[in-house]
Design an enzyme around this catalytic site. Structure first.
Site, short mmCIF file in Angstrom:
data_model
loop_
_atom_site.label_atom_id
_atom_site.label_comp_id
_atom_site.label_asym_id
_atom_site.label_seq_id
_atom_site.Cartn_x
_atom_site.Cartn_y
_atom_site.Cartn_z
N ASN A 1 0.86 -1.18 0.00
CA ASN A 1 0.00 0.00 0.00
C ASN A 1 0.90 1.24 0.00
OD1 ASN A 1 -2.92 -1.03 0.44
ND2 ASN A 1 -1.69 -2.20 1.92
N GLU A 2 1.17 1.72 -1.19
CA GLU A 2 2.10 2.82 -1.38
C GLU A 2 1.45 4.17 -1.03
OE1 GLU A 2 5.10 2.25 -1.81
OE2 GLU A 2 5.55 0.74 -3.34
N PRO A 3 2.25 5.24 -0.94
CA PRO A 3 1.67 6.57 -0.71
C PRO A 3 0.51 6.85 -1.67
CG PRO A 3 4.05 6.69 -0.58
CD PRO A 3 3.73 5.29 -1.00
N THR B 1 10.45 1.86 -3.76
CA THR B 1 10.21 0.45 -3.46
C THR B 1 10.92 -0.43 -4.47
OG1 THR B 1 8.06 0.97 -2.48
CG2 THR B 1 8.43 -1.31 -3.17
N SER C 1 -2.51 5.51 -0.94
CA SER C 1 -3.51 4.48 -0.65
C SER C 1 -4.56 5.00 0.33
CB SER C 1 -2.83 3.24 -0.08
OG SER C 1 -1.94 2.66 -1.01
#
Length: 640
Positions: free
Chosen positions: A162-164, A181, A166
Site C-alpha cells: 500500500n504505497e503513498p 520500493t 492508498s
C-alpha cells in the site's frame, strides 16, 4: 519507570511502541507471541488465521517459529495463513517470488497443510485479478478474520504494498509500485529495470480488520520512516500513519529503528536527563543547529526555550557549557590521523607514540578505502606510517557484463599481438558472450565470468592503492569465502573467514585498524566484514597476543552515510589539493564510475557522493563556529 513518567516520555508517540535491544530478541519475542496464540486457539479447538509478511524483517521470526516447531513441538496443522502481497506478474517458482520466499523461510520446514496457505497469484491474467481479490477478501471474512497480522514497513511508509496515496479503507487490489520500493528491491532482481512495476496487495482496510497487528522494523535505515509513522500526522503520503487509528496495533522495534523517535533522539524534550558527556555534546550541537548560532554564541535563554533548562541549571551557566563542548569538538580535529610525533597528545584523538605506526585499512569492497577515507589513507602514507590495505571481498558481483567482454577482447588482441596462440581465449570468450546474451536477471555467472569480474576489481584496487603510495607487498586481497557465491545472497560467515583475517593481522600486528562502520550499505557486506574483524581481534586477544591491547580500531563511513557530528571522535581536514588527490584515487575504479551496478538510493557517482559528504562534514563544523575547512573525513573509535 512509573506509568506517569512513561506517558510523558512517549508523549510524542501516537501508538504503542516496544523497543528491544536488537532484532534477534525482538524476533524471538514476536515468534513466541505467535506460538502462544496458536496453542491457545488449539486448546479451544479453533484454527489460527495469520496474516504474514515477506522481506528481510520477518526472517528472524520465521526462523524462530521453525525452531519452536522442530525443538518444542509447535504444530501448524490448525493454522491458516494469508500473505500480504506478491509481485505482478510473477511465477511462483521464481527466485524473487513470495511463494519461494515463504517456502524457503517457513512453510517447507513446518507441518502446515499447504492447502491452508494463501498467497496472491502473480500469474493471473489482468482481467481475472479483480475477482481474485474479492475472493481473497471473502475467504478471510468467512474464516472469521485475521487473528494476527504481521507487518514490515517500507521506506515509503508502505505496509504490504500500500504505497503513498492508498486509502485507509482500501481492499485487496492490484497496485503500482513506488520507484523507491523498486529501487530497494533492485538487488534481488539484478537491477531496478527487472523489478515488476505492479503487485497484488491486501488493502489497509483489510489489515485494519485483524484482531492484533504487529509492525516490526529493524536497523537505522527504517528510523526516519518509523518516526513519521509513529509521531507524524496521519497522511496518505505515509500509509503506515493510518495505523494510529487502530486500537490493536503495536510497533516492535530494535534500538536502531527506534533511534529517531523523540525519546531517544532528543530525550531532553520529553524528560529530565542524566547529562553525561555524550548527551551534553549531542544536545548542544542540536541546539546550535536549531537556533542557527555558533556554539559560543548560545545563551541561557536559548537553553531554556528549547527544553534544556535542566542542563543549564545543572552544569551552567550556558557559556561554561559552550566552552567545554567547543573545546571537545576542536580536539577531534587533527591533521595527524596516525598521531603527531613528539607532541602532547592529551587532547588529540590519536596517540603520539609510536611515531611511525603500522596502520591496516580494511576495505569491504575494493573501493571503500578510497571512497570513504582516501584523504586519510594518502595522508597516513605521506606522514611515513607503515600502511597496509586489505580488500576483504572480490566485489565481483558489481561489474557490468559488458566490461567482461571488453577486457576479454583486450586479452585476446594482446595475446595475438605477441604471437601467442589465443584460440583458447577466443573459445572462452565465445562461451561468455553466448551466456551473457541469454543471461536471466540475477542468474549466477559462470566461474570464468566471475573470475574476470574479480580481476577487473583487483586491478582497479591495485591502481588506487598504488596511487595512494603503497607498494604491492602492502596490498592484500583476502577474497573472503563468505562472499564468493556468485550470487547477491552470500553465505554465512565461517571460521575460515575469521582465520584469514587473524592471519593477516598477526603478520602486520597493527597499531591502528581502520574498518568500514557504515552498516547501512544496501549490500549488507559492511556489517559482515566488520563483525569478522571484531571476532578476529577477540580471538587474537584471547590467544594472548599482547599487541591487540595497543591496537586502536577506527570506524569510517562515507560511501553511503556519514557519522553525525556529535558522534565524530576524529575529523581529518582535507585541503583542496587533498580532495583532488582523493578524487583521482576513486577514479582508478573505472568499473564503478558513471553508474555502478548497485548504486543504492544515491545515484550520484561515488566520487561526487564522497566529495559532497566530506564537504558537508566540514560545513557542519564551520556552522558550529570552528575553522572552515574545504572538507573533512570523519572517524569514530570502536571500544571493545
Amino acid at each position: 519507570m512509573s506509568r506517569l513518567n512513561l506517558l510523558e516520555e512517549t508523549r510524542f508517540e501516537k501508538l504503542p511502541v516496544t523497543v528491544y535491544p536488537d532484532q534477534h530478541v525482538a524476533s524471538q519475542t514476536v515468534a513466541r507471541r505467535i506460538a502462544d496464540l496458536i496453542k491457545r486457539k488449539q486448546q479451544n479447538g479453533e484454527k489460527t488465521v495469520l496474516g504474514l509478511a515477506t522481506g528481510a524483517t520477518p526472517v528472524g521470526v520465521y526462523a524462530e517459529l521453525v525452531r519452536l516447531h522442530k525443538e518444542e513441538g509447535l504444530s501448524f496443522k490448525d493454522v491458516i495463513t494469508f500473505n500480504l502481497d506478491e509481485y505482478y506478474p510473477m511465477q511462483p517458482t521464481a527466485v524473487q517470488s513470495y511463494v519461494t520466499f515463504m517456502n524457503e523461510n517457513l512453510f517447507d520446514h513446518i507441518d502446515i497443510d499447504k492447502k491452508n496457505v494463501n498467497i496472491p497469484d502473480g500469474t493471473l491474467p489482468l482481467e481475472e485479478i479483480p475477482a481474485f481479490c474479492l475472493a481473497y477478501e471473502k475467504k478471510i471474512e468467512e474464516l472469521g478474520g485475521l487473528d494476527l497480522q504481521v507487518l514490515g514497513i517500507g521506506r515509503t511508509g508502505h505496509i504490504g504494498f500500500n504505497e503513498p496515496g492508498s486509502a485507509p479503507n482500501s481492499g485487496t487490489r492490484l497496485v503500482t509500485l513506488d520507484d523507491l520500493t523498486r529501487r530497494d528491491a533492485s538487488r534481488d532482481f539484478g537491477g531496478k529495470e527487472n523489478v515488476p512495476t505492479k503487485a497484488i496487495t491486501m488493502g489497509i482496510g483489510t489489515i485494519f480488520k485483524a484482531r492484533e497487528i504487529i509492525l516490526m522494523a529493524w536497523n537505522g535505515k527504517k528510523a526516519s520512516i518509523i518516526k513519521k509513522a509513529v509521531e507524524g500526522e496521519i497522511s496518505s503520503e505515509v500509509p503506515a500513519t493510518y495505523l494510529q487509528l487502530s486500537d490493536n496495533v503495536e510497533f516492535v522495534l530494535d534500538q536502531d529503528a527506534a533511534s529517531a523517535l523523540t525519546r531517544f533522539d532528543t530525550p531532553w524534550l520529553t524528560r529530565d536527563c542524566l547529562w553525561d558527556e555524550a548527551l551534553t555534546k549531542k544536545a548542544v550541537i542540536w541546539l546550535s543547529n536549531t537556533v542557527k548560532k555558533p556554539i559560543l554564541k548560545l545563551t541561557d535563554e536559548d537553553y531554556n526555550a528549547h527544553g534544556m533548562a535542566q542542563l543549564a541549571v545543572d552544569r551552567g551557566p550556558a557559556y561554561n557549557i559552550n566552552i567545554d563542548i567547543f573545546n571537545k569538538l576542536q580536539h577531534t580535529i587533527t591533521g595527524w590521523p596516525g598521531g603527531k610525533p613528539h607532541a602532547d597528545d592529551t587532547d588529540r584523538p590519536e596517540r603520539a607514540t609510536p611515531a611511525q605506526k603500522r596502520s591496516l585499512i580494511f576495505s569491504p569492497h575494493p573501493d571503500d578505502d578510497v571512497i570513504s577515507m582516501g584523504g586519510t589513507f594518502i595522508r597516513l602514507v605521506d606522514q611515513g606510517h607503515d600502511v597496509h590495505v586489505a580488500y576483504q571481498t572480490s566485489g565481483n558481483t558489481a561489474v557490468w557484463d559488458d566490461d567482461v567482454l571488453r577486457y576479454m577482447e583486450f586479452a585476446i588482441d594482446f595475446k595475438g599481438s605477441i604471437g601467442d596462440d589465443n584460440s583458447r581465449l577466443k573459445a572462452i570468450y565465445e562461451d561468455m558472450r553466448q551466456f551473457i546474451e541469454q543471461k536471466q536477471p540475477n542468474q549466477i555467472d559462470t566461474p570464468e565470468i566471475q573470475n574476470v569480474k574479480a580481476f577487473i576489481r583487483k586491478s582497479e584496487a591495485l591502481a588506487g592503492a598504488r596511487y595512494a603510495g603503497l607498494q604491492d607487498d602492502h596490498i592484500h586481497f583476502q577474497a573472503l569465502p563468505f562472499y564468493e557465491t556468485g550470487k547477491t545472497r552470500k553465505n554465512t560467515v565461517s571460521d575460515l573467514d575469521i582465520q584469514l583475517t587473524m592471519d593477516l593481522m598477526q603478520r602486520v600486528k597493527p597499531h591502528q585498524v581502520f574498518a568500514a562502520g557504515d552498516f547501512e550499505d544496501p549490500h549488507g557486506t559492511h556489517i559482515v566484514c566488520f563483525n569478522i574483524i571484531i571476532e578476529a581481534l577477540r580471538r587474537l586477544k584471547n590467544a594472548g597476543e599482547s599487541w591487540v591491547d595497543d591496537c586502536w580500531l577506527w570506524m569510517y563511513r562515507g560511501a553511503w552515510h556519514e557519522f553525525a557530528t556529535h558522534e565524530i571522535e576524529m575529523a581529518v581536514p582535507l585541503s583542496p589539493m587533498e580532495v583532488e588527490r582523493k578524487k583521482n584515487a576513486i577514479f582508478k575504479h573505472q568499473s564503478q564510475k558513471d553508474r555502478p551496478v548497485f548504486p543504492g538510493d544515491d545515484e550520484r557517482e561515488f566520487w561526487v557522493r564522497a566529495q559532497e559528504r566530506n564537504r558537508e562534514t566540514a560545513r557542519h563544523y564551520d556552522r558550529l563556529g570552528l575553522a572552515d575547512y574545504e572538507a573533512m573525513e570523519a572517524f569514530v573509535r570502536y571500544h571493545f
